[in-house]
Scaffold this active site. Structure first.
Site, short mmCIF file in Angstrom:
data_model
loop_
_atom_site.label_atom_id
_atom_site.label_comp_id
_atom_site.label_asym_id
_atom_site.label_seq_id
_atom_site.Cartn_x
_atom_site.Cartn_y
_atom_site.Cartn_z
CG MET A 30 40.35 44.22 39.61
SD MET A 30 41.66 43.24 40.39
CE MET A 30 40.87 42.83 41.94
CG ASP A 143 51.83 41.54 40.62
OD1 ASP A 143 52.43 41.03 39.65
OD2 ASP A 143 50.83 42.28 40.49
#
Length: 899
Positions: A30, A143
């Site tokens: 990413m 996360d």
């Protein structure tokens, strides 16, 4: 998909007139992260840039900037600082953030497997303090995982753990009250990393709040102290989600009995499936965690913890936001001095285990991490169901059939959504903050808590009798040694079988009168119910270091384990995992580096650390404290490589391996420095293709072995060509290794090529089933040995300068599986022969008469490992054997003294 090279930022380029790029730090699916200098202040920063192929996605861009807003809005020494964000001239978003020095908690786990208690407490408390600020600002991370906790040093020199990567954060209060926050999630969407997700995240519930982060903190604490995640990830995301939703919660002390009961209770409350039954704040969680180790949360002492050093490495910054006043948050901070609240960290350390492990005869500490002085018993599986005698059983409510059906349908839909999100958004890792597994990685500091000396090992009842018998064996008192082994047999259990094995070998050795004779006999694993394979042995300043592979910790996930043996063959300290980061470690090979260090090489067939790898071990057989990082030396991908390593004349190393990267098996070599840095590129030595009109396919290389002769590299390998096998040797001048080797030919009509001089070692008329060559060079020349089934084992002498075969000899009518060792220029060969292990010496004059050494039951086992003891006419021998088909194969070792 990795960003292409065209999207890379050149070193020296200035971004948005503010940041001059110094180097690229890391790159993932990413984003890429660069070290840069902020021109106006001369300050080093990390700049994270979104991949160009994702720059058109409004959702991805919003998540990217969300990370910047979140981290920038929460000012805490335990959350990475974000300084700036915006877009480059080409439109790609960027974030400028704090440049951190150190390593992630994940990288620490990859090196040492078990995190010591002090570091665990520090990380949990620091993480909690960061969460207090984030949660107070209405931000949930969602996360949290070891990759997102970074261990670094503060300006005053203290260790600090910082929270990273708020890219999946959820906002509960707008950062800018005047601007409504865009909602990027919907009911039923699943975000996070499966191993650390709470049940409400798994189910895709829209009411996920800050208590989901507290579940993740509990999971991280468990993994730090137990050495594996709470949930078994081998069965895939769907099964992991099902286990999180309905599976039994493991009890930490069942996997590691030295942990205090208070930690079990703390962990159980962290993982309550009902968020209302969990800790309700990060402060409450941290205070309870400190108290679980026998201290008040507000006490004023905290033991020093070894620091973390490393190269400057930034991480892709977090993305939460802060709403609400700082003053209000201060009232929620942890109790004053909470970090000073742990002087007596673990009262149960060193106490005898109530449930002895079957590994190594049940002695506590038989499998341990280098980073922890706490003895670890055995980690038999990922999930340990609660004991039926647990005083706090979970209460299950009655479930109707209708509810079960709807729940199953809902769970199935959630799993489908989760898999989509996992593949599309979550799975591509932005990048690893400290790349500890590359050849260019800076040496890491000593693992926190690494003991300066091997921890004491509590043995089973019959263990002392075996040890005393080994001492008497080493002194040549065979009769007295047998009495001690009989004492071990009388205890029963594993001692009966092991004592019998020692007695049989003692009686056998007592009758020997050859030139060479064993002076100790050892079984490094005193017991175990898993197959041990592929032994290797090397001499260190403190004894014999033996390594092997087995999967006793995680089923079907082999690691390399090792233990140091003293002068009597008795294990010194615990068995240690030497490849804690591996997924499927194969065929370890030990090479002497110096009196204080050895080199361990292996290949990882799967996972993120796949490829041929090496690392330094110290004289005690532990991962070296200063230079023990795993180094990728070749073939950075999954596969089967069968590498071989030998020391060069200048102190460096040469590694060869077979590789099918172009779908044809070929030979590659790489030169390493004395510090295991890569000196040359991966050099292709062969480019084999199928002969015209051949139906057998291209030639294939198998089981290469390398040795360094006078200014020459000698590689022996099995060549499968036109359905026939032969042993060949390749000669390459050392000066040619750095010339780049062969380029892969693209022509349709290309022919087989070889970089060096290649010639057969086996006779041209020998078309038998040759296998597993080994090569070694000594003072009188280079020697190759190989096995022929069922014709026996053979040896040949090679002139390293001209490459000619000087002689070929058969080692014995029933000989098998030969291996070579070198000591002070003398080359020896060890092999199996008619139920015995024998040893001979090789020279220009041929093969000496063999010395019979020990009994062996399984002559089909892999070849033994033979290593010389420097400055002595002694050798260490390790081999794999299986007394009968009802028991798993085991590793044995011996010291051989020759007259």
């Amino acid at each position: 998909m990795m960003p292409n090279n065209e999207s890379k930022i050149p070193v020296g380029q200035t971004l948005v007139g503010k940041y001059r790029v110094v180097r690229e730090i890391g790159r993932g699916g990413m984003a890429a992260v660069y070290e840069a200098e902020q021109l106006s202040l001369g300050k080093k920063v990390a700049v994270k840039i979104l991949a160009s192929e994702l720059a058109a996605s409004t959702i991805v861009i919003e998540r990217f900037f969300r990370e910047a807003r979140a981290a920038a809005s929460v000012k805490s020494p335990y959350i990475v600082d974000v300084y700036d964000s915006g877009r480059l001239d080409d439109g790609r978003p960027f974030i400028a953030m704090e440049l951190l020095e150190g390593e992630s908690l994940y990288d620490r786990m990859a090196r040492v497997r078990i995190i010591d208690v002090e570091t665990t407490i520090r990380c949990i408390v620091h993480t909690a303090k960061g969460l207090i600020k984030a949660h107070g600002a209405g931000i949930v991370h969602r996360d949290l995982k070891p990759e997102n906790i970074f261990l670094t040093r503060s300006e005053d020199g203290d260790d600090t753990c910082k929270i990273l990567d708020f890219g999946l954060a959820k906002f509960y209060a707008p950062v800018n009250p005047d601007k409504a926050q865009k909602r990027l999630t919907r009911e039923g969407a699943v975000f996070g990393t499966p191993a650390y997700m709470s049940p409400e995240q798994v189910k895709g519930q829209g009411n996920v709040d800050h208590r989901a982060d507290l579940w993740a903190v509990g999971c991280m604490a468990y993994e730090c102290l137990i050495g594996r995640p709470v949930w078994n990830m081998d069965q895939g995301v769907a099964m992991t989600f099902a286990a999180i939703a309905t599976g039994p919660i493991p009890v930490p002390s069942h996997a590691r009995p030295d942990l205090p009961p208070a930690f079990d209770a703390w962990f159980k409350k962290c993982l309550e499936r009902d968020p209302n039954a969990r800790y309700q704040s990060a402060k409450e969680l941290a205070d309870a965690f400190v108290e679980a180790w026998g201290q008040r949360a507000g006490s004023q002492s905290f033991p020093s913890i070894q620091g973390v050093t490393g190269r400057h490495v930034p991480y892709a910054a977090p993305s939460s936001a802060r709403g609400g006043s700082i003053g209000a948050l201060e009232a929620q901070e942890l109790s004053s001095g909470v970090l000073e609240g742990v002087r007596t960290l673990a009262p149960p350390i060193g106490r005898p285990s109530p449930n002895p492990s079957p590994v190594n005869g049940g002695r506590p500490g038989s499998v341990a991490s280098d980073a922890s002085a706490i003895p670890l018993i055995q980690r038999p599986s990922f999930e340990v169901p609660p004991s039926e005698h647990d005083n706090t059983p979970s209460v299950r409510s009655k479930t109707s059939p209708v509810r079960m059906v709807f729940s199953a349908l809902f769970l199935g839909a959630s799993i489908s959504a989760a898999i989509f999100v996992w593949i599309r958004f979550v799975n591509p890792q932005v990048f690893t903050p400290v790349i500890m597994s590359t050849s260019s990685a800076a040496p890491s500091s000593a693992p926190s808590g690494t003991p300066k000396s091997s921890p004491s090992v509590e043995e089973p009842k019959w263990g002392p009798s075996i040890g005393e018998g080994q001492r008497l064996f080493a002194q040549g008192q065979f009769g007295e040694a047998q009495k001690k082994f009989q004492d071990a047999m009388a205890v029963g259990g594993a001692g009966a079988a092991i004592g019998k094995s020692f007695i049989e070998q003692t009686k056998f050795v007592e009758k020997l009168n050859g030139m060479c004779k064993p002076t100790f006999f050892a079984r490094p694993r005193l017991s175990g119910d898993k197959r041990a394979e592929r032994p290797s042995i090397v001499a260190t300043a403190k004894g014999a270091l033996v390594s092997w592979t087995d999967d006793h910790e995680q089923d079907k996930r082999e690691h390399v384990y090792g233990v140091l043996l003293d002068g009597n063959g008795h294990a010194v300290g615990p068995i240690r995992d030497l490849t804690p980061e591996a997924t499927e470690a194969q065929r370890p090979q030990l090479v002497n580096h110096s009196a204080d260090r050895s080199v361990l090489m292996w290949w990882d067939a799967k996972g993120r650390e796949a490829g041929v790898r090496a690392r330094f071990l110290d004289a005690d057989g532990r991962i070296d404290a200063s230079k023990g990082q795993s180094v990728l030396v070749g073939a950075a991908r999954p596969g089967s490589f069968w590498p071989s390593i030998d020391k060069g004349p200048d102190g460096g190393y040469f590694v060869v391996w077979q590789d099918d990267r172009d779908k044809d098996d070929d030979l590659f070599v790489r030169r390493l420095s004395n510090d295991l840095d890569t000196v040359s590129q991966e050099t292709r030595l062969t480019d084999y293709v199928a002969a015209p009109k051949s139906k057998a396919g291209p030639p294939k290389i198998r089981y290469p072995s390398v040795a360094v002769g006078p200014s020459t590299l000698i590689v022996a390998y099995r060549l499968d060509k036109d359905r026939e096998r032969s042993i060949v040797r390749m000669r390459v001048p050392l000066s040619d290794i750095d010339k780049g080797g062969l380029d892969e030919a693209k022509d349709k009509d290309k022919v087989s090529r070889e970089f060096g001089d290649v010639a057969p070692v086996t006779p041209s008329d020998d078309k038998s089933a040759v296998d597993a060559p080994a090569v070694a060079c000594g003072a009188e020349g280079c020697f190759v040995v190989w096995h022929v089934d069922p014709a026996g084992a053979f040896a040949a002498m090679i002139d390293p300068k001209e490459g000619k075969v000087i002689w070929r000899k058969k080692l014995g009518e029933k000989s098998a599986r030969p291996s070579l060792g070198v000591n002070r220029g003398q080359v020896a060969v060890a092999y199996y022969d008619a139920g015995k292990i024998k040893m001979s010496f090789l020279s220009r004059d041929g093969v000496t008469a063999p010395s019979t050494l020990l009994r062996v039951y399984d002559a089909t086992s892999p070849r033994p490992s033979l290593a010389g003891v420097p400055d002595k006419n002694e050798w260490y021998l390790a081999w794999q054997d299986q007394e009968n088909r009802m028991v798993p194969s085991e590793i044995y070792a011996a010291r051989i003294v020759c007259r």
